[in-house]
Design an enzyme around this catalytic site. Structure first.
Site, PDB file in Angstrom:
ATOM      1  N   GLY A  15       0.860  -1.180   0.000  1.00 27.06           N
ATOM      2  CA  GLY A  15       0.000   0.000   0.000  1.00 27.06           C
ATOM      3  C   GLY A  15       0.893   1.224   0.000  1.00 27.06           C
ATOM      4  N   ALA A  16       0.668   2.131  -0.920  1.00 26.94           N
ATOM      5  CA  ALA A  16       1.581   3.276  -1.059  1.00 26.94           C
ATOM      6  C   ALA A  16       1.752   4.024   0.250  1.00 26.94           C
ATOM      7  CB  ALA A  16       1.067   4.209  -2.151  1.00 26.94           C
ATOM      8  N   ASN A  40       3.458   1.901   2.953  1.00 25.07           N
ATOM      9  CA  ASN A  40       4.880   1.783   2.641  1.00 25.07           C
ATOM     10  C   ASN A  40       5.649   2.992   3.160  1.00 25.07           C
ATOM     11  OD1 ASN A  40       4.282  -0.573   1.249  1.00 25.07           O
ATOM     12  ND2 ASN A  40       4.421   0.367  -0.771  1.00 25.07           N
ATOM     13  N   TYR A  63      -5.322  -5.902 -10.026  1.00 19.72           N
ATOM     14  CA  TYR A  63      -5.989  -5.530  -8.781  1.00 19.72           C
ATOM     15  C   TYR A  63      -7.349  -6.216  -8.654  1.00 19.72           C
ATOM     16  CZ  TYR A  63      -2.830  -1.492  -8.227  1.00 19.72           C
ATOM     17  OH  TYR A  63      -1.738  -0.671  -8.062  1.00 19.72           O
ATOM     18  N   ARG A 107      -9.964  -4.881  -6.099  1.00 19.54           N
ATOM     19  CA  ARG A 107     -10.160  -3.937  -5.000  1.00 19.54           C
ATOM     20  C   ARG A 107     -11.464  -3.146  -5.096  1.00 19.54           C
ATOM     21  NH1 ARG A 107      -4.698  -0.445  -5.475  1.00 19.54           N
ATOM     22  NH2 ARG A 107      -5.432   0.331  -3.453  1.00 19.54           N
ATOM     23  N   GLY A 164      18.003  10.043 -10.998  1.00 19.92           N
ATOM     24  CA  GLY A 164      17.910  10.743  -9.723  1.00 19.92           C
ATOM     25  C   GLY A 164      16.628  11.537  -9.586  1.00 19.92           C
ATOM     26  N   ASP A 166       7.569   5.138  -3.289  1.00 14.35           N
ATOM     27  CA  ASP A 166       7.136   5.256  -1.892  1.00 14.35           C
ATOM     28  C   ASP A 166       8.347   5.363  -0.974  1.00 14.35           C
ATOM     29  OD1 ASP A 166       4.554   4.861  -2.867  1.00 14.35           O
ATOM     30  OD2 ASP A 166       4.628   2.701  -2.522  1.00 14.35           O
TER      31      ASP A 166
END
Length: 319
Positions: free
Chosen positions: A40-41, A44, A108, A110, A235, A262
Site C-alpha cells: 500500500g503506497a 509503505n 488488482y 479492490r 535521480g 514510496d
C-alpha cells in the site's frame, strides 16, 4: 487510538492490500508457488519513516478477518500507529506475476472491499490537526467516492490547522483514466505544500510543461511551495521554496523496482520531520529508493537508519 508519544509525527491515509506474488519468474498460468505479503503506497511510506526513527500513523479501514489481523499486526510490528475501523468487507488483493526478470504484471481486485469503504467519518480530526505533516497519494481517491471524500476531509483538517500536506501523484491507470485523475487531483495539488511526481505524472497535472525544471515550476505555480520530480536512474530534480536542487541516483543492482517511489517519499519525509535541510532530505530519499530497487518486496527491504551507509560502499564485503 491516541496520538504517538513523539511530538512530531506523520499521518497517512490509504489502503493496504494483500499481495500474492509468484515466487518464480515466469507466467502464473503454468503454476507457481505464491508468497503472501502486504502493500500500500501510504503504508509503505509510514513503514519507511518509522524504520528511520520517525513517528508515523496510518489511517484506513481493514477487513475483520485474518488478512485484516495480518495488516494491523505487521504495521504495528514496524512501529506504525494504526487508526483503522474493522469492516466486514474483504481485503483488497493484488496479484503480481514476474513474467520475465525485468517485467512484472499486476492485477488488482479492490472493488467492494474494506479499503473502498473508507469515509470522511474515519478521519480522526485531532490526530490530523496535531500532525507535523499529512501525506496522501493519488491512489486512495481513485478507489471511489468515499475514499476520495475521506482524503479531502483529511486535507481540509490539515490546511485549517496549518499542517503541511504532502501529495504523491502516484497515478495508476488500472484504477482510473487520466481525465478523471487530473480533475480529482488538481484541487488536492493546489492545497498541498509538497508534491512528488514522475515526469509522466507531472505532465498529467501540467500538460503544457516538459522536462523536470519546467514540470517542477509548473507544479509550484499551482500553489505548492515544493515539487520533487522523480527521474528513476537519473535521480531527482526538486524546486523547494524557489531554489533548485539536483539529486543523483545511488548506483545499485536492480532486483525489483516496486515500491521505489514510496521509499523515496519516505526518506524525504523522515528527514523533513527531523528538521533536516533539503540536501539531506533528498540524499536520504535517494538512498531509500536504492534500497527499494535492490531488494524484493514493496517495503520489506527498507533500511534502518544505521544501515543507510551500506550503499555508500560499492564492494561485496560481508558486514
Amino acid at each position: 487510538m491516541n496520538a504517538p508519544s513523539q511530538q512530531r509525527y506523520l499521518v497517512t491515509v490509504g489502503e493496504v492490500l494483500a499481495v500474492l506474488a509468484g515466487s518464480d519468474t515466469g507466467p502464473l498460468a503454468v503454476g507457481s508457488d505464491l508468497r503472501l505479503g502486504l502493500a500500500g503506497a501510504e503504508s509503505n511510506v509510514a513503514v519507511g519513516v518509522s524504520r528511520l526513527g520517525g513517528s508515523a500513523v496510518w489511517v484506513g479501514r481493514v477487513s475483520d478477518d485474518s488478512l485484516g489481523d495480518l495488516i494491523l499486526r505487521e504495521l504495528r510490528a514496524e512501529g506504525v500507529t494504526t487508526v483503522a475501523a474493522r469492516d466486514p468487507a474483504p481485503t483488497s488483493l493484488l496479484l503480481r506475476e514476474r513474467r520475465t526478470a525485468t517485467h512484472s504484471r499486476t492485477r488488482y481486485y479492490r472493488t467492494r472491499t474494506a479499503g473502498s469503504r473508507l469515509s470522511p467519518e474515519d478521519i480522526p480530526e485531532a490526530l490530523v490537526a496535531g500532525a507535523a505533516a499529512l501525506h496522501i497519494t493519488g491512489i486512495t481517491p481513485a478507489l471511489g467516492e468515499g475514499p476520495s471524500r475521506a482524503v479531502t476531509r483529511a486535507v481540509d483538517i490539515a490546511v485549517a490547522a496549518g499542517v503541511p500536506v504532502s501529495l504523491d501523484i502516484n497515478y495508476r491507470s488500472l484504477l482510473w483514466g487520466e481525465a478523471e485523475a487530473r480533475r480529482t487531483l488538481l484541487p488536492l495539488l493546489r492545497r498541498s505544500d509538497l508534491v512528488f511526481a514522475g515526469p509522466y505524472e507531472g505532465r498529467l497535472m501540467t500538460p503544457d510543461a516538459d522536462g523536470p525544471e519546467e514540470l517542477a515550476k509548473a507544479v509550484c505555480d499551482l500553489g505548492p511551495s515544493g515539487a520533487v520530480i522523480k527521474l528513476g536512474a537519473e535521480g531527482a530534480y526538486a524546486l523547494l521554496d524557489g531554489r533548485p536542487y539536483r539529486q543523483p541516483a545511488v548506483p545499485v543492482t536492480v532486483l525489483d523496482s516496486v515500491g521505489a517511489g514510496d521509499a523515496f517519499a519516505a526518506g524525504y519525509l523522515a528527514e523533513l520531520l527531523a528538521g533536516e535541510p533539503p540536501e539531506r532530505r533528498l540524499r536520504t530519499a535517494a538512498l531509500l529508493g536504492a534500497f527499494a530497487v535492490s531488494t524484493t518486496g514493496d517495503w520489506e527491504g527498507l533500511p534502518r537508519r544505521f544501515e543507510l551507509g551500506l550503499l555508500e560502499h560499492h564492494d561485496d564485503i560481508v558486514r
